[in-house]
Design a protein around this motif. Structure first.
Motif, PDB file in Angstrom:
ATOM      1  N   UNK A  19       0.851  -1.188   0.000  1.00  0.00           N
ATOM      2  CA  UNK A  19       0.000   0.000   0.000  1.00  0.00           C
ATOM      3  C   UNK A  19       0.886   1.237   0.000  1.00  0.00           C
ATOM      4  N   UNK A  20       0.379   2.329  -0.561  1.00  0.00           N
ATOM      5  CA  UNK A  20       1.129   3.577  -0.606  1.00  0.00           C
ATOM      6  C   UNK A  20       1.092   4.335   0.697  1.00  0.00           C
ATOM      7  N   UNK A  21       0.369   3.844   1.663  1.00  0.00           N
ATOM      8  CA  UNK A  21       0.264   4.497   2.954  1.00  0.00           C
ATOM      9  C   UNK A  21      -1.063   4.154   3.605  1.00  0.00           C
ATOM     10  N   UNK A  22      -1.278   4.745   4.765  1.00  0.00           N
ATOM     11  CA  UNK A  22      -2.510   4.516   5.508  1.00  0.00           C
ATOM     12  C   UNK A  22      -3.108   5.873   5.849  1.00  0.00           C
ATOM     13  N   UNK A  23      -4.377   6.067   5.551  1.00  0.00           N
ATOM     14  CA  UNK A  23      -5.064   7.315   5.894  1.00  0.00           C
ATOM     15  C   UNK A  23      -5.309   7.357   7.403  1.00  0.00           C
ATOM     16  N   UNK A  24      -5.546   8.533   7.950  1.00  0.00           N
ATOM     17  CA  UNK A  24      -5.834   8.628   9.396  1.00  0.00           C
ATOM     18  C   UNK A  24      -7.031   7.782   9.834  1.00  0.00           C
ATOM     19  N   UNK A 122      -6.807  -2.136   6.512  1.00  0.00           N
ATOM     20  CA  UNK A 122      -5.379  -2.396   6.697  1.00  0.00           C
ATOM     21  C   UNK A 122      -5.234  -3.273   7.928  1.00  0.00           C
ATOM     22  N   UNK A 123      -4.300  -4.215   7.888  1.00  0.00           N
ATOM     23  CA  UNK A 123      -4.088  -5.067   9.052  1.00  0.00           C
ATOM     24  C   UNK A 123      -2.906  -5.978   8.867  1.00  0.00           C
ATOM     25  N   UNK A 124      -2.590  -6.747   9.909  1.00  0.00           N
ATOM     26  CA  UNK A 124      -1.436  -7.650   9.834  1.00  0.00           C
ATOM     27  C   UNK A 124      -1.696  -8.807   8.887  1.00  0.00           C
ATOM     28  N   UNK A 125      -0.649  -9.196   8.151  1.00  0.00           N
ATOM     29  CA  UNK A 125      -0.768 -10.346   7.254  1.00  0.00           C
ATOM     30  C   UNK A 125       0.260 -11.419   7.584  1.00  0.00           C
ATOM     31  N   UNK A 126       1.271 -11.104   8.426  1.00  0.00           N
ATOM     32  CA  UNK A 126       2.294 -12.081   8.768  1.00  0.00           C
ATOM     33  C   UNK A 126       3.425 -11.425   9.527  1.00  0.00           C
ATOM     34  N   UNK A 127       4.503 -12.172   9.710  1.00  0.00           N
ATOM     35  CA  UNK A 127       5.680 -11.640  10.395  1.00  0.00           C
ATOM     36  C   UNK A 127       6.939 -12.105   9.687  1.00  0.00           C
ATOM     37  N   UNK A 128       8.006 -11.334   9.877  1.00  0.00           N
ATOM     38  CA  UNK A 128       9.328 -11.744   9.428  1.00  0.00           C
ATOM     39  C   UNK A 128      10.276 -11.354  10.544  1.00  0.00           C
ATOM     40  N   UNK A 129      10.775 -12.346  11.276  1.00  0.00           N
ATOM     41  CA  UNK A 129      11.600 -12.057  12.447  1.00  0.00           C
ATOM     42  C   UNK A 129      10.776 -11.323  13.483  1.00  0.00           C
ATOM     43  N   UNK A 130      11.251 -10.163  13.913  1.00  0.00           N
ATOM     44  CA  UNK A 130      10.554  -9.372  14.927  1.00  0.00           C
ATOM     45  C   UNK A 130       9.646  -8.316  14.310  1.00  0.00           C
ATOM     46  N   UNK A 131       9.567  -8.283  13.008  1.00  0.00           N
ATOM     47  CA  UNK A 131       8.793  -7.250  12.315  1.00  0.00           C
ATOM     48  C   UNK A 131       7.444  -7.815  11.874  1.00  0.00           C
ATOM     49  N   UNK A 133       4.295  -7.703   9.527  1.00  0.00           N
ATOM     50  CA  UNK A 133       3.980  -7.234   8.179  1.00  0.00           C
ATOM     51  C   UNK A 133       2.518  -6.823   8.120  1.00  0.00           C
ATOM     52  N   UNK A 134       2.268  -5.619   7.628  1.00  0.00           N
ATOM     53  CA  UNK A 134       0.909  -5.112   7.451  1.00  0.00           C
ATOM     54  C   UNK A 134       0.697  -4.805   5.983  1.00  0.00           C
ATOM     55  N   UNK A 135      -0.531  -4.965   5.551  1.00  0.00           N
ATOM     56  CA  UNK A 135      -0.860  -4.629   4.167  1.00  0.00           C
ATOM     57  C   UNK A 135      -2.350  -4.320   4.065  1.00  0.00           C
ATOM     58  N   UNK A 136      -2.762  -3.999   2.848  1.00  0.00           N
ATOM     59  CA  UNK A 136      -4.176  -3.802   2.617  1.00  0.00           C
ATOM     60  C   UNK A 136      -4.876  -5.148   2.725  1.00  0.00           C
ATOM     61  N   UNK A 137      -6.120  -5.122   3.142  1.00  0.00           N
ATOM     62  CA  UNK A 137      -6.959  -6.292   3.288  1.00  0.00           C
ATOM     63  C   UNK A 137      -8.363  -5.892   2.850  1.00  0.00           C
ATOM     64  N   UNK A 138      -9.248  -6.855   2.767  1.00  0.00           N
ATOM     65  CA  UNK A 138     -10.648  -6.528   2.515  1.00  0.00           C
ATOM     66  C   UNK A 138     -11.521  -7.285   3.505  1.00  0.00           C
ATOM     67  N   UNK A 139     -12.716  -6.770   3.687  1.00  0.00           N
ATOM     68  CA  UNK A 139     -13.744  -7.483   4.441  1.00  0.00           C
ATOM     69  C   UNK A 139     -15.083  -7.196   3.775  1.00  0.00           C
ATOM     70  N   UNK A 140     -16.006  -8.114   3.967  1.00  0.00           N
ATOM     71  CA  UNK A 140     -17.332  -7.921   3.377  1.00  0.00           C
ATOM     72  C   UNK A 140     -17.889  -6.589   3.837  1.00  0.00           C
ATOM     73  N   UNK A 141     -18.470  -5.831   2.899  1.00  0.00           N
ATOM     74  CA  UNK A 141     -18.952  -4.483   3.228  1.00  0.00           C
ATOM     75  C   UNK A 141     -20.053  -4.512   4.276  1.00  0.00           C
ATOM     76  N   UNK A 142     -20.775  -5.634   4.389  1.00  0.00           N
ATOM     77  CA  UNK A 142     -21.840  -5.694   5.387  1.00  0.00           C
ATOM     78  C   UNK A 142     -21.391  -6.381   6.671  1.00  0.00           C
ATOM     79  N   UNK A 143     -20.069  -6.607   6.819  1.00  0.00           N
ATOM     80  CA  UNK A 143     -19.559  -7.257   8.024  1.00  0.00           C
ATOM     81  C   UNK A 143     -19.639  -6.299   9.209  1.00  0.00           C
TER      82      UNK A 143
END
Length: 148
Positions: A19-24, A122-131, A133-143
């Motif tokens: 992702x190019x960033x995260x909005x507030x 946006x949310x976590x998708x995994x880890x690498x060592x102690x870091x 990893x976050x990326x874009x994600x989706x969820x059902x719009x009616x969730x």
């Protein structure tokens, strides 16, 4: 593909990938490349059009919602990715994006039905060592929890 690392308020490192960033408000910024010559669209962002080789592409921000094209539950994943998790192809603004998916019930991950309206988060998708990893994600719009 964009990647940057930041330190969270808890003092842990978090790397934002894809992702190019995260909005507030917590939504990701996804950038689509648009060829002004042949009108093809690309994600992730490109510098040269793969259809006509034009090298002056426009870059526009994708919308916040899309439609699930296909989805699956991954039970054997790559190192750093806790399984099971859900991956989905989502159509948004003329491109098809592969993304992690927030299941309605994390203890029982289920694939999205094709045609499901989704919202990017946006949310976590995994880890690498102690870091983490976050990326874009989706969820059902009616969730539950979608009020934006």
């Amino acid at each position: 593909m964009t990647t940057r690392t930041e330190t969270t308020s808890a003092g842990t490192d978090r790397r934002i990938v894809g992702a190019g960033g995260i909005r507030p408000d917590g939504t990701p910024i996804l950038t689509i490349s648009v060829c002004p010559r042949c009108t093809r669209r690309w994600f992730p962002q490109r510098q040269i059009c793969a259809a006509c080789a034009h090298d002056e592409l426009d870059h526009v921000e994708a919308g916040r919602g899309g439609i699930a094209y296909a989805s699956t539950v991954v039970r054997i994943g790559a190192p750093g990715f806790a399984t099971p998790y859900v991956l989905s192809y989502v159509d948004v603004d003329g491109v098809r994006v592969l993304t992690h998916t927030d299941p309605a019930d994390p203890s029982k991950p289920e694939a999205l039905t094709p045609g499901t309206r989704v919202t990017f988060t946006v949310g976590p998708i995994g880890t690498t060592g102690e870091v983490e990893l976050w990326s874009y994600r989706v969820r059902a719009a009616d969730a539950p929890g979608i009020d934006r």
